[in-house]
Scaffold this active site. Structure first.
Site, PDB file in Angstrom:
ATOM      1  N   GLY A 191     -49.232   9.504  -2.410  1.00 24.88           N
ATOM      2  CA  GLY A 191     -50.390  10.186  -2.951  1.00 24.88           C
ATOM      3  C   GLY A 191     -50.164  11.680  -2.856  1.00 24.88           C
ATOM      4  N   PHE A 192     -49.691  12.286  -3.941  1.00 25.17           N
ATOM      5  CA  PHE A 192     -49.295  13.697  -3.872  1.00 25.17           C
ATOM      6  C   PHE A 192     -50.257  14.561  -4.669  1.00 25.17           C
ATOM      7  CE2 PHE A 192     -45.908  17.102  -4.053  1.00 25.17           C
ATOM      8  CZ  PHE A 192     -45.766  17.209  -2.679  1.00 25.17           C
TER       9      PHE A 192
ATOM     10  N   GLY B 228     -54.161  16.876  -3.928  1.00 32.44           N
ATOM     11  CA  GLY B 228     -54.525  18.067  -3.167  1.00 32.44           C
ATOM     12  C   GLY B 228     -54.228  17.957  -1.692  1.00 32.44           C
ATOM     13  N   VAL B 229     -54.646  16.869  -1.048  1.00 31.91           N
ATOM     14  CA  VAL B 229     -54.427  16.714   0.390  1.00 31.91           C
ATOM     15  C   VAL B 229     -52.946  16.523   0.689  1.00 31.91           C
ATOM     16  CG1 VAL B 229     -54.901  15.275   2.410  1.00 31.91           C
ATOM     17  CG2 VAL B 229     -56.734  15.804   0.811  1.00 31.91           C
TER      18      VAL B 229
ATOM     19  N   LYS C 230     -66.961   4.207   5.852  1.00 32.87           N
ATOM     20  CA  LYS C 230     -66.858   4.890   7.140  1.00 32.87           C
ATOM     21  C   LYS C 230     -67.598   4.116   8.229  1.00 32.87           C
ATOM     22  CE  LYS C 230     -66.211   9.427   5.081  1.00 32.87           C
ATOM     23  NZ  LYS C 230     -66.820  10.706   4.655  1.00 32.87           N
TER      24      LYS C 230
END
Length: 332
Positions: free
Chosen positions: A7-8, A10-11, A210
């Site tokens: 997963g490239f 923003g984070v 969550k």
């Protein structure tokens, strides 16, 4: 420890920068990255910089890149730890779940910010499996998960009540000031607090994930679908204005009751004496009820910088004791 990032966006890119700047002092290096269309095996800093400048989904086009993504690509990457910053489906947990399973089965460390695969992995394993680190999934910039797993070792946790979604808290704060819902959402998107489509936050999908992760961390097998949803932020649009003047605050909260192994989310009213009354902006907070005391935790729950820094923290932790989590068993 060689790190691969699945997963490239923003984070993932922010973490890559941190690894370039600080990784060496912690024995960490960036080995590879995977996006939705391709992957890159980094053989030089120049290639990392090239990847950081590439468009989203553009890793296959950089000089050290190639087409192909998915769990099968992991076998050829020569990595020790996999970081999940994928954006997975809340229903299936994919694509992150496939990556995480493959890495764990191969004896690798998995450090995750992606909530759906973590919630499903915890359910599959009856709690955190060895090698899984996931404090970036809940209150990303504030170590709630570490507190529950490490700091409260041997203590009896009765319940956790928290405001765990920064987008919904920011929007509710604006609604209480009389800002219409559509304008509040636009402001949150413009400031980068909300995704362009914030419906998963406002409908409680993110908060339920969550709540499930917190419950399972505390030994309760509560899957995301088992979380009781008692309302959404959309329900607040008509009656939130004016609450401040009446000495009340509206919060979108998650509650986990450990004794009954029950988790629920919903809109809750808080008077001036409540710890959750004054919670400006997009801050997160959790009230942890113990058998003999109460702990209050407040801090940032989202943002590229704090999430990437929390992932780096988990990578540093993962290097202890041969990569096994320095945690006690989840059941309290």
């Amino acid at each position: 420890m060689r790190v691969a990032v699945a997963g490239f966006g923003g984070v993932g890119r922010r973490l890559a920068r941190l690894l370039l700047e600080r990784g060496g002092s912690h024995g960490l290096s960036l080995a590879a990255a995977i996006d939705s269309r391709g992957h890159a095996v980094f053989d030089s800093r120049g290639c990392v910089e090239e990847a950081l400048s590439a468009p989203r989904g553009g890793l296959a086009g950089v000089s050290c890149g190639a087409p192909g993504s998915g769990p099968g690509v992991l076998r050829g990457l020569g990595y020790d730890a996999l970081v999940l910053t994928t954006a997975s489906s809340p229903g299936t947990g994919e694509p992150g779940l496939g990556y995480a399973r493959a890495a764990l089965e191969d004896g690798k460390v998995v450090v995750a910010a992606d909530k759906p695969p973590v919630a499903l992995l915890l359910l599959e394993h009856g709690g955190p499996p060895p090698g899984l680190f996931y404090k970036a999934t809940v209150m990303a910039g504030t170590p709630l998960i570490d507190l529950l797993r490490v700091g409260l070792a041997g203590r009896r946790v009765l319940r956790v009540v928290g405001v765990l979604n920064g987008t919904s808290n920011y929007i509710l704060n604006l609604l209480m000031e009389g800002v219409p819902l559509e304008e509040a959402v636009e402001a949150a998107v413009r400031l980068g607090i909300a995704e362009p489509d914030p419906s998963a936050d406002l409908r409680g999908v993110d908060l339920a994930l969550k709540a499930s992760i917190v419950a399972q961390t505390l030994g309760c097998p509560v899957g995301p679908g088992d979380v009781v949803v008692g309302g959404t932020v959309y329900d607040a649009a008509g009656w939130a204005p004016g609450l401040r003047g009446a000495g009340a605050a509206l919060r979108y909260t998650a509650r986990v009751d450990v004794a009954g192994c029950r988790a629920e989310i919903g809109l809750t009213l808080h008077g001036a004496g409540s710890r959750l009354y004054s919670l400006p902006g997009s801050l997160n907070a959790a009230v942890i009820g113990l058998e003999d005391s109460t702990i209050y935790l407040e801090g940032p729950g989202a943002g590229l910088g704090v999430t990437a820094a929390t992932l780096l923290s988990d990578l540093v932790l993962s290097r202890r004791a041969g990569g096994k989590p320095p945690y006690f068993p989840a059941g309290l």
